[in-house]
Design a protein around this motif. Structure first.
Motif, PDB file in Angstrom:
ATOM      1  N   ASN A 185      13.506 -14.933  78.217  1.00 41.20           N
ATOM      2  CA  ASN A 185      13.800 -13.833  77.481  1.00 41.20           C
ATOM      3  C   ASN A 185      14.126 -14.434  75.927  1.00 41.20           C
ATOM      4  N   GLN A 198      13.678 -14.776  72.045  1.00 43.29           N
ATOM      5  CA  GLN A 198      12.273 -14.617  71.148  1.00 43.29           C
ATOM      6  C   GLN A 198      11.426 -15.594  71.270  1.00 43.29           C
ATOM      7  N   GLN A 202      10.605 -11.239  79.750  1.00 43.41           N
ATOM      8  CA  GLN A 202      11.723 -10.310  79.225  1.00 43.41           C
ATOM      9  C   GLN A 202      12.007 -10.664  77.967  1.00 43.41           C
ATOM     10  N   GLU A 235      12.299 -10.423  74.155  1.00 39.95           N
ATOM     11  CA  GLU A 235      12.828  -9.340  73.208  1.00 39.95           C
ATOM     12  C   GLU A 235      12.338  -9.752  71.645  1.00 39.95           C
ATOM     13  N   ASN A 280       6.741  -6.735  78.176  1.00 32.10           N
ATOM     14  CA  ASN A 280       7.912  -7.508  77.556  1.00 32.10           C
ATOM     15  C   ASN A 280       8.805  -6.245  76.788  1.00 32.10           C
ATOM     16  N   GLY A 281       9.503  -6.844  75.905  1.00 33.83           N
ATOM     17  CA  GLY A 281      10.273  -5.749  75.151  1.00 33.83           C
ATOM     18  C   GLY A 281      10.214  -5.995  73.740  1.00 33.83           C
ATOM     19  N   HIS A 341       9.041  -4.750  70.097  1.00 32.53           N
ATOM     20  CA  HIS A 341       9.453  -3.554  69.311  1.00 32.53           C
ATOM     21  C   HIS A 341       9.247  -3.708  67.918  1.00 32.53           C
ATOM     22  N   ASN A 365       4.838  -2.376  76.063  1.00 29.50           N
ATOM     23  CA  ASN A 365       6.216  -2.609  75.141  1.00 29.50           C
ATOM     24  C   ASN A 365       6.685  -1.537  74.551  1.00 29.50           C
TER      25      ASN A 365
END
Length: 334
Positions: A9, A11, A31, A33, A54-55, A57, A79
């Motif tokens: 998780n 970066q 995971q 972000e 993944n997250g 964005h 995503n």
């Protein structure tokens, strides 16, 4: 470097920018972000970047330098990217613009180990999982001329940019399950190596460009669940696609759909078309016209005759002309 299928998780560590010889980076199915890691474009040898599931964005901004020049496979699917498609990057992805089939080779790392009196040589083939033709497919080996872009299952919006025409070497293009709108650009016909094109689950409108029939290598084509209208192009590879490639577009017509196309200005429910089916409606309409004509003329004739044979009018006629006749007879006698 393959770190996929874990629970990482946070970066992506910026220290990866020091890995100058890195060719393959898989961070999929974690995971993480983060925003789009454009700084990875500094890596001069990076050919495969997988960030799926993944997250990630945000908007993919304009490139600040000639990044990802050797990129051949980019998977950003599943995503949370927003905004327009990264059309400004297309001009920078040089390896995706040159068709070079060459010999059948695979992407791999050649590794050597040295020990006193012994040298070992081995190779490690890159592997990955991508969505091909709507199905997740495991690639145990990756052909070095494979060029693929998967931006599906995000929130990209706006039009498919005309700049896509420069990516002539792309074989797999997946833009499905986004918020893309506008017409399908005929510029996609420039991607002559395309084998898979998935534009389903968007808000695309207008007609399917007839130029896409020129894509002779196209094995899978899906534009289902959009807002497309008009006739489906016919011929060549398009004759091999099934109904599910076009379903969910009420305005589409022609094979392989059961809905037929009709000339402009007519439809299967219009009077002009219904007359041509068996002639029944034609005679029905003709009969009504005759009846109405007869009714109208009969009414007019009835009014005239009624006026002429009106009893009151007859009495006035006799009285008036009777007096005239009597006056004439008296004048003769005198």
């Amino acid at each position: 470097m393959d770190l996929g299928q874990n629970q990482f998780n946070g970066q992506i560590p910026r220290s990866l920018v020091k890995c100058k010889m890195l060719e393959f980076l898989n961070l999929g199915n974690n995971q993480i972000e983060d925003t789009f890691p454009s700084w990875l474009g500094w890596l001069p040898e990076l050919k495969v970047l997988i960030l799926r599931h993944n997250g990630f964005h945000g908007v993919i901004g304009k490139p600040k330098f000639n990044e990802f020049r050797e990129m051949r496979i980019l998977d950003l699917s599943f995503n949370k990217f927003v905004g327009g498609l990264p059309s400004h990057h297309f001009q920078r992805w040089k390896a995706m613009q040159v068709v070079d089939l060459g010999k059948l080779n695979y992407l791999q790392a050649n590794v050597s180990f040295q020990a006193p009196g012994n040298n070992w040589f081995t190779s490690f083939s890159y592997s990955m999982t991508m969505t091909k033709a709507g199905v997740e497919t495991k690639y145990e080996k990756i052909q070095d001329f494979l060029v693929a872009i998967d931006l599906s299952s995000n929130r990209f919006e706006g039009r498919i940019p005309e700049d896509v025409r420069v990516l002539k070497a792309v074989q797999f293009l997946n833009l499905s399950n986004n918020l893309l709108s506008g017409q399908i650009p005929s510029a996609l016909a420039n991607l002559t190596q395309l084998q898979v094109m998935d534009l389903s689950q968007n808000k695309l409108n207008g007609e399917i460009p007839r130029e896409l029939v020129q894509l002779t290598f196209l094995e899978f084509f899906n534009v289902s669940h959009n807002q497309l209208i008009g006739p489906i192009p016919q011929g060549k590879q398009f004759s091999t696609f099934q109904n599910n490639s076009f379903e969910g577009n009420p305005g589409l017509c022609g094979k392989p759909l059961s809905k037929e196309c009709y000339p402009e200005g007519s439809s299967p429910t219009s009077p002009s078309m219904s007359k041509r089916d068996d002639g029944g409606d034609t005679w029905f309409e003709f009969g009504w016209k005759v009846i109405m004509l007869g009714y109208g003329s009969g009414l007019l004739n009835g009014l005239i005759l009624g006026y002429l044979f009106n009893p009151m009018k007859s009495k006035l006629f006799v009285k008036f002309f009777g007096r005239k006749m009597q006056n004439r007879r008296r004048g003769r006698r005198n």
